[in-house]
Design a protein around this motif. Structure first.
Motif, mmCIF file in Angstrom:
data_model
loop_
_atom_site.group_PDB
_atom_site.id
_atom_site.type_symbol
_atom_site.label_atom_id
_atom_site.label_comp_id
_atom_site.label_asym_id
_atom_site.label_seq_id
_atom_site.Cartn_x
_atom_site.Cartn_y
_atom_site.Cartn_z
ATOM 1 N N ASN A 5 -9.135 -84.971 -61.505
ATOM 2 C CA ASN A 5 -7.832 -85.600 -61.612
ATOM 3 C C ASN A 5 -8.035 -87.052 -62.020
ATOM 4 O O ASN A 5 -8.520 -87.863 -61.252
ATOM 5 N N THR A 6 -7.641 -87.384 -63.243
ATOM 6 C CA THR A 6 -7.795 -88.754 -63.733
ATOM 7 C C THR A 6 -6.559 -89.589 -63.474
ATOM 8 O O THR A 6 -6.562 -90.784 -63.736
ATOM 9 N N GLY A 7 -5.515 -88.983 -63.003
ATOM 10 C CA GLY A 7 -4.277 -89.700 -62.760
ATOM 11 C C GLY A 7 -3.420 -89.831 -64.010
ATOM 12 O O GLY A 7 -2.351 -90.410 -63.972
ATOM 13 N N ALA A 8 -3.896 -89.316 -65.128
ATOM 14 C CA ALA A 8 -3.141 -89.395 -66.374
ATOM 15 C C ALA A 8 -1.985 -88.415 -66.329
ATOM 16 O O ALA A 8 -2.084 -87.335 -65.759
ATOM 17 N N THR A 9 -0.871 -88.824 -66.868
ATOM 18 C CA THR A 9 0.278 -87.933 -66.950
ATOM 19 C C THR A 9 0.495 -87.563 -68.406
ATOM 20 O O THR A 9 0.328 -88.395 -69.303
ATOM 21 N N TRP A 10 0.844 -86.345 -68.638
ATOM 22 C CA TRP A 10 1.066 -85.854 -69.989
ATOM 23 C C TRP A 10 2.558 -85.682 -70.218
ATOM 24 O O TRP A 10 3.286 -85.285 -69.315
ATOM 25 N N PRO A 11 3.015 -86.009 -71.405
ATOM 26 C CA PRO A 11 4.434 -85.798 -71.678
ATOM 27 C C PRO A 11 4.785 -84.323 -71.590
ATOM 28 O O PRO A 11 3.938 -83.465 -71.808
ATOM 29 N N GLU A 12 6.033 -84.053 -71.267
ATOM 30 C CA GLU A 12 6.471 -82.664 -71.150
ATOM 31 C C GLU A 12 6.322 -81.928 -72.476
ATOM 32 O O GLU A 12 6.050 -80.731 -72.506
ATOM 33 N N ASP A 13 6.500 -82.656 -73.573
ATOM 34 C CA ASP A 13 6.410 -82.023 -74.883
ATOM 35 C C ASP A 13 5.054 -82.306 -75.534
ATOM 36 O O ASP A 13 4.963 -82.622 -76.705
#
Length: 86
Positions: A5-13
């Motif tokens: 878990n890098t803490g990065a968030t990915w856009p929904e799209d």
């Protein structure tokens, strides 16, 4: 295999975003090659100007690391553009 878990968030799209990034990369490649890349007319004229307008074809060819036939083609286009400009 353990997931990190890098803490990065990915856009929904994310698939759409990824496709846009790929297309931008392709566009950059297209523009690079179709505008002369690093040895096109603009670059040759700039190099000549920086050397006081005096370089041999061999010196230009060596500085851009291209074949003599390719250098001849570029120089012919530069000369044609100069004649057209008057």
């Amino acid at each position: 295999m353990e997931e990190i878990n890098t803490g990065a968030t990915w856009p929904e799209d994310w698939p759409t975003s990824r496709r846009i990034l790929q297309d931008l990369g392709c566009l950059g490649g297209y523009l690079y090659h179709h505008r002369g890349g690093r040895s096109g007319k603009d670059h040759v004229v700039t190099r000549l100007a920086r050397h006081g307008g005096h370089m041999t074809q061999r010196e230009l060819q060596t500085s851009f690391d291209i074949r003599s036939g390719s250098m001849s083609d570029v120089l012919a286009k530069v000369e044609a553009a100069a004649r057209a400009a008057g």
